[in-house]
Scaffold this active site. Structure first.
Site, PDB file in Angstrom:
ATOM      1  N   ALA A   1      -2.452   0.897  -2.070  1.00  0.00           N
ATOM      2  CA  ALA A   1      -2.256   1.263  -0.676  1.00  0.00           C
ATOM      3  C   ALA A   1      -2.497   2.745  -0.460  1.00  0.00           C
ATOM      4  O   ALA A   1      -2.169   3.568  -1.300  1.00  0.00           O
ATOM      5  CB  ALA A   1      -0.830   0.911  -0.240  1.00  0.00           C
ATOM      6  N   CYS A   2      -3.126   3.081   0.677  1.00  0.00           N
ATOM      7  CA  CYS A   2      -3.172   4.475   1.109  1.00  0.00           C
ATOM      8  C   CYS A   2      -3.134   4.463   2.626  1.00  0.00           C
ATOM      9  O   CYS A   2      -3.028   3.409   3.236  1.00  0.00           O
ATOM     10  CB  CYS A   2      -4.387   5.217   0.565  1.00  0.00           C
ATOM     11  SG  CYS A   2      -5.958   4.706   1.260  1.00  0.00           S
ATOM     12  N   ASP A   3      -3.205   5.609   3.223  1.00  0.00           N
ATOM     13  CA  ASP A   3      -3.018   5.650   4.669  1.00  0.00           C
ATOM     14  C   ASP A   3      -4.133   4.923   5.400  1.00  0.00           C
ATOM     15  O   ASP A   3      -3.886   4.072   6.239  1.00  0.00           O
ATOM     16  CB  ASP A   3      -2.936   7.099   5.133  1.00  0.00           C
ATOM     17  CG  ASP A   3      -2.760   7.174   6.637  1.00  0.00           C
ATOM     18  OD1 ASP A   3      -1.691   6.742   7.100  1.00  0.00           O
ATOM     19  OD2 ASP A   3      -3.709   7.593   7.319  1.00  0.00           O
TER      20      ASP A   3
ATOM     21  N   ILE B   1      -1.129   1.221   4.218  1.00  0.00           N
ATOM     22  CA  ILE B   1       0.274   1.111   3.840  1.00  0.00           C
ATOM     23  C   ILE B   1       1.012   0.009   4.576  1.00  0.00           C
ATOM     24  O   ILE B   1       1.720  -0.793   3.992  1.00  0.00           O
ATOM     25  CB  ILE B   1       0.962   2.468   4.097  1.00  0.00           C
ATOM     26  CG1 ILE B   1       0.675   3.384   2.915  1.00  0.00           C
ATOM     27  CG2 ILE B   1       2.438   2.309   4.267  1.00  0.00           C
ATOM     28  CD1 ILE B   1       1.635   4.494   2.790  1.00  0.00           C
TER      29      ILE B   1
END
Lengths: 479, 146
Positions: free
Chosen positions: A393-395, A427
């Site tokens: 997950a990342c932004d 996210i």
């Protein structure tokens, strides 16, 4: 072969090279020890001179040692160097050797297997970028096809004459040594020849006829014992049982039973092949055994086949028991002692040099993993892990996490794992049923607010991170 | 496949004043090609300010990007090599910026996967950091398809 085992880019000190090479041989042989044991059991029981002779089941013996075992070695070797495609090419090359020779082609397979892998790797490198889109499958399959075709023919044509020459060499050498009258020196030729699977050539071709002549005259002969003494092999396997490493240590006791009691010497050959220097212990063990037999003036009444301790004792003429047993024991002790020294020396070396040898350690670690992987697939164990769903997950959910997921997936794939779902998300979109969520540590707190059920692996870099490495290790260990 | 547009978008810069400037420079080729609008650049800078420099994937290697709805129009990639490193928040030095954009579909994933395979090779990463010509950079990316 040395060159293939190592990444050419890294220049290693020569000792490291030798070690990595040794690790390479070990990893080619070890995953296949189980097959050797299966064959050993089969042979000890069902051959005509075995413990429960059975003509139809005995038919399995020949093809297994002639075809299956060398092919397995070649396949493993090819796979270590050139991946799955290299494995196929290695096996193709090996079949040429096998058909071209009439003895089991173990050493040959251990050379041609990695060679096949190497050729595959180089060819693929050469062709990459040059294949028109859409033709990858065709080109990939036909390169193996054509290379394999050529490699089969070359190995077939070369091997016949090579084997003939080797046989002639061994026969001449033994005849010359017998002429000296000093028999312990025979071990110099016997032991290497045995490990190269020329054991039947020397026993049945040379020693047994010599022995039978002597038996007619004196009622017994030492020639039946010069190459068939089970002592040296026992000593070697005992040493591996005590001082060997990991898999070798665990498999050696089983091999002892089949070798010493079942009389199938082939069981210890792989252990010599994976650490060729141990041929020294075999030679010294064999020579000290012959010396002891000579001192006691003992012999056997016929050729022991298979060379089991039971066959030895059954063929020992009255009054010769002490000498025969002593010869076997002395050979065992000497070979045990020398092999132990070799195995122990090897260990200290590993510890001493870990600074300058990080490269080679990394390499052998890779090899170990490779071996593990091959071992797992050969034992028929389904590759699966305790994790089924790993989410990155990342932004933005399109860059860093995607890159991380793709690299991680690739790593898993290289380990032969493809049943773990690895995907990338923003996210807030991470599925709640993810087993593991990999997220940058700066984002971890924010993530925890939304999802507190999954295990979170906070990282500093989506590509290379200690936490990711330990996650990989964990998955590997749970296989 | 996917990286062929990179060749046109390789930029060398001697020095920048700030990480913001570095991001702006790295986005310029994408702006010129119509891959992104100006708001995307601001979104990337905002992204760093709120979320930290998490797209600094390796030491000295950054992958500037933001959510596609913040002004990305289509798939794009550029590579900017700085001669002098610039510090990103969190004291992260950056020498190479690979800016990416996407239209929101997964069409850019093959391109990312190729970038990933380059970045997994230490040797190539070193080469990339020290590259001085367009030719060098584009050969690093094009010779390394797995």
């Amino acid at each position: 072969m040395k060159e293939q085992a190592l990444s050419k880019k890294t220049k290693l000190v020569s000792r490291a090279k030798v070690q990595a090479f040794g690790g390479f041989l070990t990893n080619m042989v070890l995953p296949n020890i189980g097959a050797f044991i299966a064959w050993g059991l089969l042979t000890a029981l069902f051959i005509p001179t075995g413990w429960m002779p059975n003509e139809s089941l005995g038919e399995l013996v020949g093809p297994t040692i002639i075809y299956l075992l060398p092919l397995l070695l070649a396949y493993s070797g090819g796979r270590m160097v050139g991946g799955q495609r290299g494995a196929v090419l290695g096996a193709l090359g090996a079949i040429g050797l096998i058909i071209g020779a009439d003895i089991p082609m173990f050493l040959g397979a251990m050379i041609i297997g990695p060679l096949g892998g190497y050729v595959m790797k180089k060819t693929d490198k050469l062709l990459e970028d040059k294949i028109p889109v859409g033709f990858e499958m065709v080109v990939n399959n036909f390169t193996i096809g054509i290379l394999g075709f050529a490699l089969m023919i070359v190995s077939y044509l070369l091997i016949g004459p090579a084997i003939e020459a080797a046989n002639r060499l061994v026969t001449n050498a033994i005849e010359a040594l017998v002429a000296t009258g000093f028999l312990p020196i025979l071990s110099l030729v016997n032991e290497p020849a045995k490990v190269l699977f020329l054991n039947n050539v020397i026993d049945q071709g040379i020693y047994y006829p010599l022995g039978m002549q002597q038996t007619l005259e004196f009622g017994k002969s030492i020639y039946f014992m010069v190459a068939s003494n089970p002592g040296p092999g026992l000593g070697l396997l005992l040493a591996y049982s005590f001082y060997g490493k990991k898999v070798a240590k665990r498999t050696a006791p089983g091999a002892i039973i089949i070798h010493f009691f079942g009389g199938i010497h082939e069981l210890y050959f792989p252990y010599v092949l994976m650490k060729p220097i141990t041929i020294l212990s075999m030679i010294l063990g064999g020579a000290s055994g012959i010396m002891t037999f000579q001192l006691f003036g003992v012999g056997l009444v016929a050729g022991p086949s298979p060379g089991s301790i039971f066959a030895y004792l059954a063929l020992t003429p009255r009054g010769n028991f002490i000498g025969v047993i002593a010869g076997v024991l002395v050979a065992t002790a000497v070979s045990f002692f020398v092999t132990s020294l070799i195995l122990k020396a090897d260990k200290t070396e590993d510890e001493d040099d870990d600074e300058s040898l990080t490269d080679s350690i990394k390499k052998s670690k890779m090899m170990k993993e490779e071996g593990k992987k091959i071992g797992a697939s050969y034992s028929g164990k389904a590759i699966s892990s305790k994790y089924k769903k790993i989410s990155f997950a990342c932004d933005a959910g399109m860059g860093s996490s995607a890159l991380g997921a793709s690299a991680f997936k690739k790593q898993l794939k290289n380990m032969g794992i493809d049943d773990i779902e690895v995907k990338h998300y923003r996210i807030e979109d991470v599925p709640k049923d993810s087993d593991v969520v990999v997220v940058h540590k700066d984002l971890a707190e924010r993530f925890k607010l939304m999802n507190d059920t999954s295990r979170i692996v906070p990282i500093e870099s989506y590509l290379k991170d200690k936490e990711l490495e330990s996650l990989i290790d964990e998955i590997k260990d749970s296989l | 496949m996917g990286l062929e547009m990179l060749k046109e978008n390789i930029v060398f810069v001697d020095e920048v004043d700030s990480w913001e400037e570095a991001i702006k420079i790295s986005c310029e080729p994408l702006l010129n090609n119509g891959c992104i609008s100006l708001s995307y650049v601001d979104a990337i800078i905002e992204n760093v300010k709120t979320n930290g420099s998490y797209f600094v994937l390796l030491p000295e290697i950054a992958l500037p990007h933001a959510r596609h709805e913040h002004g990305a129009i289509k798939k794009g990639v550029s590579c900017t090599v700085l001669n002098k490193r610039v510090l990103f928040p969190g004291d992260k030095p950056v020498k190479v910026l690979i800016a990416i954009s996407s239209d929101g579909d997964d069409g850019h994933l093959d391109m990312l996967s190729e970038i990933g395979s380059v970045l997994m090779e230490d040797e190539l990463v070193e080469k990339l950091k020290n590259a001085t010509t367009v030719q060098q950079v584009s050969s690093i990316f094009s010779n390394n398809k797995f």
